[in-house]
Design an enzyme around this catalytic site. Structure first.
Site, PDB file in Angstrom:
ATOM      1  N   LYS B  90      41.983  35.649  20.128  1.00 53.03           N
ATOM      2  CA  LYS B  90      42.297  37.060  20.366  1.00 53.03           C
ATOM      3  C   LYS B  90      43.506  37.492  19.531  1.00 53.03           C
ATOM      4  O   LYS B  90      43.473  38.521  18.867  1.00 53.03           O
ATOM      5  CB  LYS B  90      42.615  37.234  21.854  1.00 53.03           C
ATOM      6  CG  LYS B  90      42.132  38.513  22.445  1.00 53.03           C
ATOM      7  CD  LYS B  90      42.098  38.395  23.978  1.00 53.03           C
ATOM      8  CE  LYS B  90      43.355  37.736  24.483  1.00 53.03           C
ATOM      9  NZ  LYS B  90      43.234  36.935  25.649  1.00 53.03           N
ATOM     10  N   THR B  92      44.750  35.959  16.891  1.00 54.95           N
ATOM     11  CA  THR B  92      44.372  35.832  15.492  1.00 54.95           C
ATOM     12  C   THR B  92      43.547  37.035  15.042  1.00 54.95           C
ATOM     13  O   THR B  92      43.761  37.585  13.956  1.00 54.95           O
ATOM     14  CB  THR B  92      43.574  34.519  15.314  1.00 54.95           C
ATOM     15  OG1 THR B  92      44.361  33.461  15.842  1.00 54.95           O
ATOM     16  CG2 THR B  92      43.266  34.248  13.873  1.00 54.95           C
ATOM     17  N   ARG B 113      52.507  40.372  22.370  1.00 52.37           N
ATOM     18  CA  ARG B 113      53.525  39.844  23.275  1.00 52.37           C
ATOM     19  C   ARG B 113      54.378  38.798  22.555  1.00 52.37           C
ATOM     20  O   ARG B 113      53.928  38.145  21.616  1.00 52.37           O
ATOM     21  CB  ARG B 113      52.849  39.154  24.463  1.00 52.37           C
ATOM     22  CG  ARG B 113      52.342  40.105  25.507  1.00 52.37           C
ATOM     23  CD  ARG B 113      51.434  39.386  26.462  1.00 52.37           C
ATOM     24  NE  ARG B 113      50.196  39.004  25.793  1.00 52.37           N
ATOM     25  CZ  ARG B 113      49.294  38.181  26.289  1.00 52.37           C
ATOM     26  NH1 ARG B 113      49.485  37.607  27.456  1.00 52.37           N
ATOM     27  NH2 ARG B 113      48.202  37.903  25.621  1.00 52.37           N
ATOM     28  N   LYS B 124      51.901  20.907  22.653  1.00 55.06           N
ATOM     29  CA  LYS B 124      52.114  21.338  21.272  1.00 55.06           C
ATOM     30  C   LYS B 124      51.418  22.666  20.982  1.00 55.06           C
ATOM     31  O   LYS B 124      50.295  22.888  21.388  1.00 55.06           O
ATOM     32  CB  LYS B 124      51.551  20.246  20.363  1.00 55.06           C
ATOM     33  CG  LYS B 124      51.974  20.316  18.916  1.00 55.06           C
ATOM     34  CD  LYS B 124      51.404  19.101  18.177  1.00 55.06           C
ATOM     35  CE  LYS B 124      50.912  19.530  16.806  1.00 55.06           C
ATOM     36  NZ  LYS B 124      51.646  18.924  15.713  1.00 55.06           N
ATOM     37  N   ALA B 292      50.040  37.085  32.378  1.00 56.51           N
ATOM     38  CA  ALA B 292      48.786  37.830  32.493  1.00 56.51           C
ATOM     39  C   ALA B 292      48.150  37.665  33.862  1.00 56.51           C
ATOM     40  O   ALA B 292      47.167  38.336  34.162  1.00 56.51           O
ATOM     41  CB  ALA B 292      47.822  37.391  31.398  1.00 56.51           C
ATOM     42  N   PHE B 320      44.152  37.043  28.520  1.00 57.08           N
ATOM     43  CA  PHE B 320      42.942  36.524  29.160  1.00 57.08           C
ATOM     44  C   PHE B 320      41.682  37.297  28.712  1.00 57.08           C
ATOM     45  O   PHE B 320      41.698  37.981  27.691  1.00 57.08           O
ATOM     46  CB  PHE B 320      43.055  36.549  30.690  1.00 57.08           C
ATOM     47  CG  PHE B 320      44.137  35.648  31.252  1.00 57.08           C
ATOM     48  CD1 PHE B 320      44.524  34.483  30.613  1.00 57.08           C
ATOM     49  CD2 PHE B 320      44.762  35.981  32.439  1.00 57.08           C
ATOM     50  CE1 PHE B 320      45.512  33.662  31.157  1.00 57.08           C
ATOM     51  CE2 PHE B 320      45.746  35.163  32.989  1.00 57.08           C
ATOM     52  CZ  PHE B 320      46.111  34.012  32.335  1.00 57.08           C
ATOM     53  N   PHE B 400      33.232  30.158  13.033  1.00 58.59           N
ATOM     54  CA  PHE B 400      33.589  28.761  12.759  1.00 58.59           C
ATOM     55  C   PHE B 400      32.558  28.202  11.784  1.00 58.59           C
ATOM     56  O   PHE B 400      31.410  28.654  11.772  1.00 58.59           O
ATOM     57  CB  PHE B 400      33.555  27.934  14.056  1.00 58.59           C
ATOM     58  CG  PHE B 400      34.818  28.040  14.860  1.00 58.59           C
ATOM     59  CD1 PHE B 400      35.145  29.227  15.489  1.00 58.59           C
ATOM     60  CD2 PHE B 400      35.677  26.960  14.973  1.00 58.59           C
ATOM     61  CE1 PHE B 400      36.304  29.334  16.237  1.00 58.59           C
ATOM     62  CE2 PHE B 400      36.843  27.064  15.723  1.00 58.59           C
ATOM     63  CZ  PHE B 400      37.161  28.244  16.359  1.00 58.59           C
ATOM     64  N   TRP B 428      40.664  34.047  10.003  1.00 56.17           N
ATOM     65  CA  TRP B 428      41.363  32.774  10.136  1.00 56.17           C
ATOM     66  C   TRP B 428      41.336  32.029   8.800  1.00 56.17           C
ATOM     67  O   TRP B 428      42.343  31.481   8.360  1.00 56.17           O
ATOM     68  CB  TRP B 428      40.708  31.923  11.241  1.00 56.17           C
ATOM     69  CG  TRP B 428      41.407  30.611  11.483  1.00 56.17           C
ATOM     70  CD1 TRP B 428      42.494  30.395  12.262  1.00 56.17           C
ATOM     71  CD2 TRP B 428      41.057  29.346  10.917  1.00 56.17           C
ATOM     72  NE1 TRP B 428      42.857  29.085  12.216  1.00 56.17           N
ATOM     73  CE2 TRP B 428      41.988  28.412  11.395  1.00 56.17           C
ATOM     74  CE3 TRP B 428      40.042  28.916  10.040  1.00 56.17           C
ATOM     75  CZ2 TRP B 428      41.944  27.056  11.043  1.00 56.17           C
ATOM     76  CZ3 TRP B 428      40.002  27.577   9.686  1.00 56.17           C
ATOM     77  CH2 TRP B 428      40.947  26.657  10.190  1.00 56.17           C
TER      78      TRP B 428
END
Lengths: 575, 575
Positions: B90, B92, B113, B124, B292, B320, B400, B428
């Site tokens: 989201k 990205t 945010r 990580k 959220a 979310f 992807f 991306w």
């Protein structure tokens, strides 16, 4: 004083200032600050790209972009007599002296500690000097400033979280949960956090244990940040922090937990010195703010060294009176860093010496030469103490309108009898020109031969003897007395191989004894040592003599209740 | 896609980037950022004096210096299907879409945010987009950024300190120490602080009572900061915070304690929106980060409004899936602020829909058109839900390499059958040009008639009916069920006159039900309401349905242990 000189020395801004006695904030707001890049460029020779700006009037110095090796400025330590509620004006004098040095043509900067945010909401008052000797912007300085204390809070509490997390997930290091000495911190006056139970609520929420919070300035990380030479030294010291004991009573360090890398990341910006300006647009490097009791109470080594690389004279201040502040400055900060002061200024006021002579605070306006005479024993002791370090200070009498000529002459006699120069200073009312006489006196010393500064004790003296040495040589004590717990801690510190560290004595700043009401220059007393704390990261052993408060509380009517923003968005009630 | 266009659209920097799939931090570091004043000037028309710089690549916008009234840009909400461990992208997509809009000649910014510092040391990963759709400088963004969260932490804990101090000094307000609901906060994952006892140690150290800490993003002050129109509205809302009850069970507010002025002072800089840039040098306003679940999960109203005053299109994201994020965006943020989205983008991935169709995470690389078909019920529900708000979203399929043509076409059919445009997006891997098709689709909608955006419920519907409405209309629930405690709280909220507030449903984001494992588009279930929390300052009522974690813990091997600085002072291990 020569009026014409006054006119020349007063900057264009200072002439338009509210009269002496106006609220500090009014004076501060009446001065139009220079853009910080201009201060950096004109006063430090630092280009704009080497600044990390925080707004238009604050910056961090990007040390990777600044050459500080081509100059080694002289270092002037500002210290004081034993503090009283009458006020001495150490910070004000430090700022006034830096302005005065600039006014007489010397390139000078001032290095000070950052104030803590928490206490601003307790008792009214900030910490950025006062009158016409202030560092600005004072609002920012007293609030979040450039985020250093928040970064220290984060790094400290990350280590705490990692400790409890380690225990929660199986406690591979066999930590004794009862002996975790690393507490948490918050930059807030919050007495309810002094003693807490954490980890309650069942197995999903950690291991219940007793703990508590200190105010951020009491964090060992604050002391470490102020003593570190550079980022690598910072990380090494962070790793050395002893966070508690394992079940075999062996010390466990932050390095054992693997925490020092992430802590260093959180501090990577905080270690860069902050630059602001005085009301007279001279550079003020404000960086770090360790407690003056359980830590060494002076600004960071990195800021001092940077300032020395950029200006000819650096004025810096150490917390409390000379017995505590100057001693720690020399025996801890100078010892660890290799820095040495080239001159010292000892600040006193007629009023404070009157209090040292037994006069009550509400009687200070009346002339009382006898009380000054009696109280000047305190001044005498401090001058003699400084001479034991090889430094005969210039005594600066921070003038008040109520001071009487007779009272002033008594003080001057004491100073001259010890070979110390003494000058009156009126920087509070007049800005830099008011401290010109002090500046000239300091300059004369700096132009002469460098003093042979001596530590009070050598590294190889055992810890107890170090404490004894400070107590007998400086405080006039006959001896020190370790209670059983402290004696046990002493033995342990030696056994662990930390006997070579310097000591940091945490005692009341209001007396040479451990009893705040003992004014003047008492002697023959016994200094009781209640507890020893090994600060293996910072690199000193704290000797606690009396009550030490590491988390203040708020008063009945905290300043917070009258602090707000006015319709223009200006802060009211903070100062 | 047209290769020649590609070449034109790719900026000079992007051509030299590491290949798609390189670590985010490597890509981010390969881009030379513009000085932030240049982003402000060239992309927002904001002059340098209206910026409050934080270093060279971050700034706050000084709203007192910026005219945002002469333009009202269009607002595009980016939301998503129900989140899964497969990731949807989201943030990205929001960044990629803003870059894509700029690439097709639309002046666009993105509003996001701020990430929380604490979790960075747990698992990580940062939160600044990814691949070639990132906001930079990502290190700063993920650490202290411009100090907003620290300021919120300070303001929150000042109120806590004032509460305990009030009780300590005599409790004039007759506060019931057992019913103080205001906890403390820390921006850290620290489970041991969830349940604590404070005020231990004797009468000098306050009144012992049970309490605990939440993570800073869960603070009501975070929600308030994000909903405030301006400084005055902020102060009003802070004053409205209910901190607990008195002995007559009457709510006691921060205003009763006199705390809101000082809290506002601590937040005076934090309310100014932060400006950074995308990898393609487009403006990213990153401001506020409310949870959220127990809050509304979108950036600040002030940032959104500022961006709309400075660019023609503003892309913003809500937390979310659309059932929670978009609903709260419209029913809370839009209702309170008067903002309205002009278009919506719903992000999905083939992989996530496969998971919604029951495929395990380690099997996602295999083509499984049946699973996609099954899982696309989730997508269908979200589109239909958005249509209930009057918004037919553009569906962005975040591509992807493993995606199969058959799988893609199933998704497209679902969208088209509901009248929704659907486009593939490759930001991306490719940056803005990769999201050009989505940008064109959005532009078409923006160029058309404005949608008639509807709230799901009116203010005057009782709180329980509001919750029922959301549950039945969006979640497919048959009904809601209040347990006894929640029923009592419900009655009380109505009695106290807060029945007009919108509701903020805190439930698992992983299912339309309260059970995370219920994937797809379940219906006929009962939504259990366990607790209602009145957020009188923020201006909504939180309905807690299931477990809500307001203080996360660290994992067994926290990321902190592998985070450090390398020899060049660059952070390793954080991302």
């Amino acid at each position: 004083m020569n009026n014409q000189n006054n006119t020349v020395l007063v900057t264009e801004n200072m002439t338009a200032l509210p009269p002496p006695g106006a609220p500090d904030i009014e004076i501060a707001r009446a001065v139009k600050p220079w853009p910080i890049f201009e201060v950096a460029q004109r006063k430090l020779g630092v280009a704009a790209h080497a600044l990390i700006p925080f707004g238009h009037y604050k910056a961090k110095l990007d040390l990777s972009q600044i050459d500080t090796t081509s100059k080694v400025g002289k270092l002037v330590l500002v210290t004081a007599i034993t503090p009283t509620p009458a006020g001495e004006g150490k910070t004000t004098t430090s700022i006034g002296l830096a302005d005065a040095l600039n006014a007489i043509g010397v390139s000078a900067s001032v290095c000070l500690r950052e104030p803590s945010l928490g206490p601003c909401f307790g008792v009214k008052g900030g910490a950025a000097g006062g009158g016409r000797a202030q560092a600005i912007p004072m609002e920012d300085l007293n609030l979040h400033f450039n985020g250093d204390f928040h970064a220290i809070t984060s790094a400290h509490n990350l280590l705490a979280a990692l400790i409890d997390n380690h225990i929660h997930w199986g406690n591979e290091l066999n930590l004794d949960a009862r002996k975790v000495s690393w507490r948490r911190v918050m930059d807030m006056n919050d007495r309810a956090l002094r003693h807490t139970l954490v980890g309650l609520g069942g197995p999903a929420h950690g291991q219940p244990r007793e703990s508590g919070f200190d105010i951020t300035v009491a964090s060992e990380i604050m002391a470490i940040l102020c003593l570190a030479e550079d980022r690598k030294d910072l990380q090494r010291r962070l790793g050395n922090i002893i966070i508690g004991r394992d079940r075999d009573n062996k010390p466990v360090t932050a390095r054992d937990l693997g925490a020092e890398g992430a802590m260093t990341v959180l501090l990577k910006d905080a270690i860069q010195p902050n630059l602001i300006q005085t009301l007279e647009h001279n550079p003020a490097l404000i960086h770090g703010g360790p407690f003056a009791n359980i830590a060494h109470g002076c600004n960071s080594v990195m800021a001092t060294r940077t300032a020395m690389g950029l200006t000819d004279v650096v004025v810096t201040e150490a917390g409390f009176g000379a017995d505590l502040g100057a001693e720690k400055f020399i025996d801890i900060k100078c010892r660890i860093s290799g820095l040495r002061p080239d001159a010292a200024v000892l600040v006193c006021t007629v009023r404070a010496l009157k209090m040292q002579g037994g006069v009550a605070k509400d009687k200070l306006d009346s002339v009382d030469a006898d009380a000054v005479k009696l109280g000047s024993a305190n001044l005498k002791r401090h001058i003699e103490n400084m001479q034991k370090f090889g430094l005969t200070p210039v005594v600066a009498i921070n003038r008040f309108p109520t001071d009487d000529a007779k009272e002033l002459s008594i003080i001057k006699e004491v100073c001259l009898s010890l070979g110390a120069r003494v000058e009156e200073a009126q920087h509070w009312a007049e800005g830099g020109v008011g401290a010109k006489a002090v500046a000239e006196a300091v300059k004369t010393i700096l132009d002469g031969e460098a003093p042979d500064v001596q530590f009070l004790y050598e590294d190889d003296l055992p810890i107890d003897d170090k404490i004894r040495k400070v107590a007998t040589a400086l405080y006039g004590a006959e001896d020190v007395q370790f209670n059983i717990a402290a004696q046990k801690q002493l033995d342990e510190i030696h056994q662990l191989g930390y006997g070579h560290l310097p000591v940091c004595i945490a005692k009341t700043p209001y007396s040479f004894t451990s009893e705040p009401s003992e004014l003047g220059a008492p002697s023959g007393h016994i200094l009781p040592v209640r507890e020893l704390r090994l600060m293996a990261g910072a690199g000193f052993v704290v000797a606690i003599c009396g009550d030490v408060m590491t988390m203040p509380g708020l008063p009945r009517k905290p300043a917070a209740l009258s602090i707000s923003l006015d319709d223009d968005g200006e802060i009211v009630g903070l100062f």
